[in-house]
Write an enzyme that holds these catalytic residues in place. Structure first.
Site, PDB file in Angstrom:
ATOM      1  CE  LYS A  27      -1.800   1.543   4.040  1.00  0.00           C
ATOM      2  NZ  LYS A  27      -1.511   2.949   4.371  1.00  0.00           N
ATOM      3  CG  ASN A  28       2.210   2.642   3.540  1.00  0.00           C
ATOM      4  OD1 ASN A  28       1.060   2.942   3.205  1.00  0.00           O
ATOM      5  ND2 ASN A  28       2.550   2.410   4.792  1.00  0.00           N
ATOM      6  NE  ARG A  40      -7.542   4.342   5.235  1.00  0.00           N
ATOM      7  CZ  ARG A  40      -7.036   5.470   5.717  1.00  0.00           C
ATOM      8  NH1 ARG A  40      -7.508   5.992   6.826  1.00  0.00           N
ATOM      9  NH2 ARG A  40      -6.032   6.064   5.106  1.00  0.00           N
ATOM     10  NE  ARG A  97       0.075  10.142  10.298  1.00  0.00           N
ATOM     11  CZ  ARG A  97      -0.498   9.139   9.652  1.00  0.00           C
ATOM     12  NH1 ARG A  97      -1.617   8.639  10.104  1.00  0.00           N
ATOM     13  NH2 ARG A  97       0.016   8.663   8.538  1.00  0.00           N
ATOM     14  CB  CYS A 146      -5.621  10.168  11.006  1.00  0.00           C
ATOM     15  SG  CYS A 146      -4.153   9.354  11.580  1.00  0.00           S
ATOM     16  CG  ASP A 177       2.941   1.314   9.597  1.00  0.00           C
ATOM     17  OD1 ASP A 177       3.183   1.590   8.402  1.00  0.00           O
ATOM     18  OD2 ASP A 177       2.581   2.161  10.432  1.00  0.00           O
TER      19      ASP A 177
HETATM   20  C1  EPZ Z   1       3.944   6.912   6.580  1.00  0.00           C
HETATM   21  O1  EPZ Z   1       3.125   7.918   7.115  1.00  0.00           O
HETATM   22  C2  EPZ Z   1       3.054   5.699   6.393  1.00  0.00           C
HETATM   23  N1  EPZ Z   1       1.982   6.020   5.455  1.00  0.00           N
HETATM   24  C3  EPZ Z   1       2.469   5.271   7.738  1.00  0.00           C
HETATM   25  O2  EPZ Z   1       1.712   4.084   7.524  1.00  0.00           O
HETATM   26  C4  EPZ Z   1       3.615   4.970   8.698  1.00  0.00           C
HETATM   27  O3  EPZ Z   1       3.084   4.655   9.959  1.00  0.00           O
HETATM   28  C5  EPZ Z   1       4.531   6.188   8.802  1.00  0.00           C
HETATM   29  O4  EPZ Z   1       4.996   6.576   7.493  1.00  0.00           O
HETATM   30  C6  EPZ Z   1       5.744   5.924   9.672  1.00  0.00           C
HETATM   31  O5  EPZ Z   1       6.466   4.837   9.156  1.00  0.00           O
HETATM   32  C7  EPZ Z   1       2.261   6.021   4.128  1.00  0.00           C
HETATM   33  O6  EPZ Z   1       3.386   5.776   3.706  1.00  0.00           O
HETATM   34  C8  EPZ Z   1       1.113   6.342   3.212  1.00  0.00           C
HETATM   35  P1  EPZ Z   1       5.838  10.271   8.773  1.00  0.00           P
HETATM   36  P2  EPZ Z   1       3.677   9.435   7.188  1.00  0.00           P
HETATM   37  O7  EPZ Z   1       5.746  11.540   7.981  1.00  0.00           O
HETATM   38  O8  EPZ Z   1       4.599   9.704   6.065  1.00  0.00           O
HETATM   39  C9  EPZ Z   1       5.706  13.563  12.188  1.00  0.00           C
HETATM   40  C10 EPZ Z   1      -0.077   2.616   7.739  1.00  0.00           C
HETATM   41  O9  EPZ Z   1      -0.513   2.037   8.730  1.00  0.00           O
HETATM   42  N2  EPZ Z   1       5.604  14.526  11.081  1.00  0.00           N
HETATM   43  O10 EPZ Z   1       7.019   9.375   8.547  1.00  0.00           O
HETATM   44  O11 EPZ Z   1       2.486  10.300   7.368  1.00  0.00           O
HETATM   45  C11 EPZ Z   1       4.487  12.659  12.264  1.00  0.00           C
HETATM   46  O12 EPZ Z   1       3.459  13.277  13.005  1.00  0.00           O
HETATM   47  C12 EPZ Z   1       0.315   4.067   7.819  1.00  0.00           C
HETATM   48  O13 EPZ Z   1       0.109   2.089   6.614  1.00  0.00           O
HETATM   49  C13 EPZ Z   1       5.521  15.892  11.367  1.00  0.00           C
HETATM   50  O14 EPZ Z   1       5.506  16.289  12.531  1.00  0.00           O
HETATM   51  O15 EPZ Z   1       4.522   9.414   8.529  1.00  0.00           O
HETATM   52  C14 EPZ Z   1       5.048  11.433  12.945  1.00  0.00           C
HETATM   53  O16 EPZ Z   1       5.083  11.677  14.345  1.00  0.00           O
HETATM   54  C15 EPZ Z   1      -0.035   4.669   9.167  1.00  0.00           C
HETATM   55  N3  EPZ Z   1       5.442  16.776  10.326  1.00  0.00           N
HETATM   56  C16 EPZ Z   1       6.475  11.360  12.410  1.00  0.00           C
HETATM   57  O17 EPZ Z   1       6.784  12.677  11.923  1.00  0.00           O
HETATM   58  C17 EPZ Z   1       5.455  16.369   9.017  1.00  0.00           C
HETATM   59  O18 EPZ Z   1       5.390  17.236   8.114  1.00  0.00           O
HETATM   60  C18 EPZ Z   1       6.663  10.360  11.265  1.00  0.00           C
HETATM   61  O19 EPZ Z   1       5.672  10.636  10.310  1.00  0.00           O
HETATM   62  C19 EPZ Z   1       5.530  14.980   8.752  1.00  0.00           C
HETATM   63  C20 EPZ Z   1       5.620  14.092   9.793  1.00  0.00           C
END
Ligand code: EPZ
Length: 424
Positions: free
Chosen positions: A22-23, A403, A122, A117, A311
């Protein structure tokens, strides 16, 4: 709303097919926006999030056709509306991945802020920071990010980008934007997930110049144009990891066809320390276990790849609920990713949480009950617990599961689980 009815106590035997990730599929559908030439993606999983992303790009004027065998043909030559509206973005935050490609190819984009979410706020502030470093002027108005290039600019300009924390989709947005920017971009603390490498391989097949993907430092030399390509989506390591935990918990012997053991080192290490047997085979991964009650509970901390993936936290916690001993789990990535805990407790699990830390005391038996899914991976955790609980477990609100898992109940039934979907 659909529910899953599970009668626990069966061990799992046989072979299951791991779907495309998916990702990886979500950013790769957006990468197709970077060219006016046709792009073909193979092995795209049949998921609700993929359907949402197809709706999003069709809404922009992109032609996108999905066949039953997981092949998707995309043609973004007639893209007319570089926008991602709130009603679609609010259901899937990965829509933010349209921002980089639209800016790179059209010099403008209007993308709704995703909103929070279930698992956390996020934010996307780092996406904005990185794209602004490449010259984008992004204002937030009425819940939308309105991005454009400075007057007179034809393209984004390469930059050195260091984000405040490692961000997976942030890294993906920067990769796609930098591919068509003028000059060199260096991502100093890039995410290293296999899905990032898979996206980079697709971009390289389109003519992008990228090196260092899979490490924390990625260099991209911008090119003037990208051409079409055919790319096969990498296997889903989280789906594979979910099935590894399910078989470890129920007991059994299953081959996960197409599973990549080299993408699951941290999880496999913990499963082996627990006492399960996990073998990398050519073409998949085999897992054997005498059942969760014979295994030793394992503590872990979630961290960025190649560490233990956030995850997989909920799924491994379900295993710890019935394993021997007490384990401490620390969730370092998201601020609210323990919502499966209260539902696992309804099944008889013994878990205490305090902020980012959960302490699980293994108990030999769980008892079936009605539980409610709250987010994607929490749903998977409840299914695993239901597979081992005595009696019947009903998991409600499984639209969360749909999803991110491609026909999970059919795959589980295929290896011996007593599970059926109760249509709303
Ligand atoms: C990706 O989400 C994945 N989704 C998530 O998978 C996964 O849990 C996550 O990476 C961490 O591995 C997809 O790839 C579509 P991050 P993402 O930006 O990119 C903070 C699933 O179950 N952050 O790496 O949204 C954020 O809040 C989903 O398949 C900011 O503060 O995660 C988090 O605490 C859930 N500001 C941390 O960084 C930003 O601009 C990591 O988030 C971006 C992120």
């Amino acid at each position: 709303m659909d529910k899953l009815l599970i009668r626990g106590g069966r061990s799992l035997q046989g072979e299951v097919l791991v779907s495309g990730a998916k990702n990886a599929a979500l950013p790769e559908l957006c990468a197709a926006l970077l060219t006016a030439e046709p792009v073909t993606l193979l092995n795209v999983p049949q998921l609700q999030d993929v359907s949402t992303m197809l709706k999003l790009i069709r809404n922009m004027g992109v032609a996108a056709e999905r066949a039953d065998d997981g092949t998707v043909h995309i043609n973004a030559s007639a893209l007319s509306t570089p926008e991602a509206p709130y009603e679609l973005v609010k259901t899937m935050r990965a829509s933010v991945l349209a921002l980089g490609p639209l800016l790179a190819r059209f010099g403008e984009a209007t993308v709704s802020l995703p909103g929070g979410c279930a698992i956390g706020s996020r934010p996307v502030d780092q996406h904005i920071k990185g794209l602004a470093a490449m010259g984008a002027e992004i204002v937030v108005e009425h819940g939308y990010m309105i991005a454009k290039l400075p007057a007179g600019w034809k393209r984004l300009k390469g930059a050195r980008i260091t984000t405040d924390m490692v961000t997976v989709t942030g890294t993906e947005n920067f990769l796609m934007a930098a591919a068509l920017a003028e000059g060199e971009t260096v991502l100093e603390n890039a995410a290293q997930e296999p899905e990032i490498s898979d996206l980079a391989e697709m971009l390289i097949a389109m003519g992008a110049k990228i090196e260092g993907h899979g490490t924390s430092r990625i260099r991209i030399q911008g090119v003037d144009k990208l051409h079409g390509c055919t790319h096969r989506v990498v296997a889903d390591r989280i789906e594979a990891g979910t099935f590894l935990c399910a078989v470890a918990a129920t007991g059994g012997n299953v081959l996960l066809r197409h599973g990549r053991a080299d993408h699951l080192d941290a999880v496999i290490e913990k499963l082996r320390e627990a006492g399960a047997t996990v073998q990398a085979m050519d073409g998949g991964v085999r897992v054997q276990s005498a059942g969760g009650a014979t295994l030793k509970a394992q503590g872990f901390r979630t961290t960025e790849y190649p560490g233990f993936p956030t995850d997989m936290q909920a799924q491994f916690m379900a295993l710890n609920c019935i394993a021997q001993g007490t384990a401490t789990v620390t969730e370092t990535i998201f601020e609210n990713r323990f919502m499966h805990v209260n539902e696992l407790v309804r099944l008889g699990a013994k878990i205490q949480t305090d902020g980012k830390v959960a302490v699980i005391e293994g108990t030999p038996r769980l008892s079936g009950a009605t539980v409610m899914a709250t987010d994607l991976r929490a749903s998977a955790s409840l299914v695993i617990a239901g597979l081992v609980a005595d009696g019947e477990t009903v998991v409600d609100r499984i639209y969360h599961l749909d999803r991110g898992y491609d026909c999970m109940e059919a795959k589980l039934r295929g290896i011996g689980a007593d599970i059926e979907r109760l249509k709303a």
